[in-house]
Write an enzyme that holds these catalytic residues in place. Structure first.
Site, mmCIF file in Angstrom:
data_model
loop_
_atom_site.group_PDB
_atom_site.id
_atom_site.type_symbol
_atom_site.label_atom_id
_atom_site.label_comp_id
_atom_site.label_asym_id
_atom_site.label_seq_id
_atom_site.Cartn_x
_atom_site.Cartn_y
_atom_site.Cartn_z
ATOM 1 N N SER A 10 0.837 -1.202 0.000
ATOM 2 C CA SER A 10 0.000 0.000 0.000
ATOM 3 C C SER A 10 0.874 1.255 0.000
ATOM 4 C CB SER A 10 -0.966 -0.060 1.185
ATOM 5 O OG SER A 10 -2.006 0.865 1.017
ATOM 6 N N ASP A 19 -10.425 -5.516 -2.578
ATOM 7 C CA ASP A 19 -9.746 -4.486 -1.785
ATOM 8 C C ASP A 19 -10.605 -3.221 -1.767
ATOM 9 O OD1 ASP A 19 -8.001 -2.377 -1.002
ATOM 10 O OD2 ASP A 19 -6.259 -3.504 -1.689
ATOM 11 N N HIS A 44 -7.525 -5.957 1.433
ATOM 12 C CA HIS A 44 -6.300 -5.151 1.534
ATOM 13 C C HIS A 44 -5.367 -5.614 2.656
ATOM 14 C CE1 HIS A 44 -4.103 -1.575 0.335
ATOM 15 N NE2 HIS A 44 -4.038 -1.131 1.568
HETATM 16 N N1 LIG Z 1 -7.578 2.717 9.849
HETATM 17 C C1 LIG Z 1 -7.897 2.475 8.479
HETATM 18 C C2 LIG Z 1 -7.245 1.249 7.961
HETATM 19 C C3 LIG Z 1 -5.749 1.368 7.877
HETATM 20 C C4 LIG Z 1 -5.185 0.268 7.022
HETATM 21 O O1 LIG Z 1 -5.892 -0.479 6.391
HETATM 22 N N2 LIG Z 1 -3.864 0.212 6.953
HETATM 23 C C5 LIG Z 1 -3.264 -0.781 6.106
HETATM 24 C C6 LIG Z 1 -2.376 -0.101 5.127
HETATM 25 S S1 LIG Z 1 -3.344 1.008 4.116
HETATM 26 C C7 LIG Z 1 -2.204 1.768 3.103
HETATM 27 O O2 LIG Z 1 -1.123 2.073 3.350
HETATM 28 C C8 LIG Z 1 -2.501 -1.771 6.952
HETATM 29 O O3 LIG Z 1 -1.546 -2.376 6.530
HETATM 30 N N3 LIG Z 1 -2.978 -1.957 8.186
HETATM 31 C C9 LIG Z 1 -2.338 -2.817 9.154
HETATM 32 C C10 LIG Z 1 -2.985 -4.143 9.306
HETATM 33 O O4 LIG Z 1 -2.595 -4.861 10.237
HETATM 34 O O5 LIG Z 1 -3.864 -4.523 8.494
HETATM 35 C C11 LIG Z 1 -9.384 2.415 8.264
HETATM 36 O O6 LIG Z 1 -10.070 2.770 9.182
HETATM 37 O O7 LIG Z 1 -9.807 2.025 7.168
#
Ligand SMILES: N[C@@H](CCC(=O)N[C@@H](CSC=O)C(=O)NCC(=O)O)C(=O)O
Length: 278
Positions: A149, A225, A258
């Site tokens: 991402s 996603d 995602h």
């Molecule tokens: N807080 C957000 C969601 C944040 C999220 O999905 N972060 C992803 C990366 S997104 C792009 O860089 C991630 O890797 N999160 C860590 C995990 O453990 O999944 C929301 O409210 O949508």
């Protein structure tokens, strides 16, 4: 340079280590994690950097991606930095989850106040490799980079701008064209100001459209996603690669979202892609 070892754990006959240090680039403490494969006990090994996404830390990849078993088989060192400075605080750095803390976007900020500490591009491409080299277990002439991402965007940019440094690159669901999506526009406005010339130095699609990249790029993208249409836009990277004659293997993975269940499913393919080129 002084490294502080936060913790160390035996893992697949190798070692999982977490470090902190005072970063010269970021002018504050930075944290990173390293998986040292068993082969490093007898000889220096190739090193693969992983750049994580928004809200992640140096722990997320090591805990959730399930990469260590295959990295141990292939003899790959894995290195994952944090996604932003955290100890030196700036006004508003925790006001939103997609800017500031946990959201450094792997750029060198030029706009105040972020330019004081948010120098993640130079940190990842210059300072961190020097720190890793000082551990004496890896080969500086065998570096690869991948990410997810925001970190997929970062990995692509680092590789495209430093083709002699990184011998391999791949990404999971990267922000493919940050100048053309809300996350990227918000980050670049905040960190870089209004200069779109500066923005284009950190946009993988803009970079690869104007300069052919000689190595194959692997990208996996889940079809379920939730960020795909508004933020990620892999079709723009595909068009840019076509324009410059760059080889892009873009795989649309049906039903995957995602998160790290998606990433861990295809992790072995990415590690083998890197091992082949490192
Ligand atoms: N807080 C957000 C969601 C944040 C999220 O999905 N972060 C992803 C990366 S997104 C792009 O860089 C991630 O890797 N999160 C860590 C995990 O453990 O999944 C929301 O409210 O949508």
């Amino acid at each position: 340079m002084t490294l502080t070892k936060i913790s160390e754990h035996r893992c697949f006959d190798g070692t999982q280590v977490f470090y902190s240090h005072e970063s010269v680039e970021c002018r504050t403490e930075m944290r990173f994690s390293v998986f040292v494969p068993p082969q490093a006990q007898s000889q220096p090994v190739p090193v693969l950097y992983y750049l994580a996404g928004l809200t992640c830390t140096e722990e997320t990849f090591m805990i959730k991606a399930g990469a260590q078993r295959v990295a141990a088989q292939l003899g790959l060192m894995l290195v994952a930095p944090d996604t932003s400075p955290r100890k030196a605080r700036l006004p508003g750095d925790d006001a939103s989850w997609d800017f500031g803390l946990g959201a450094g976007f792997y750029v060198d900020a030029t706009a105040a106040p972020w330019s004081q500490h948010y120098r993640m591009y130079s940190y990842v491409t210059r300072e961190l490799p020097e720190v890793i080299a000082s551990l004496g277990k890896s080969r500086a002439d065998r570096q690869g980079i991948f990410g997810h991402s925001m970190g997929g965007h970062g990995a692509l940019v680092c590789a495209l701008r430093n083709p002699d440094q990184y011998r391999s690159v791949s990404a999971f669901a990267p922000i493919a064209a940050p100048m053309q999506c809300p996350w990227g526009q918000k980050a670049f406005t905040g960190y870089l100001g209004a200069d779109h010339g500066a923005w284009s130095q950190y946009d993988a699609s803009a970079l690869v459209a104007r300069q052919r990249y000689e190595r194959p790029i692997l990208v996996d993208q889940g079809t379920a996603d939730k960020f795909l249409t508004e933020q990620l836009k892999p079709e723009l990277l595909e068009a840019a690669c076509r324009q410059s004659g760059t080889t892009l293997r873009l795989r649309h993975q049906a039903g995957y979202d995602h998160g790290y269940y998606f990433i861990s499913t295809f992790m072995e393919d990415h590690l083998r892609h890197h091992a082949q080129h490192l």
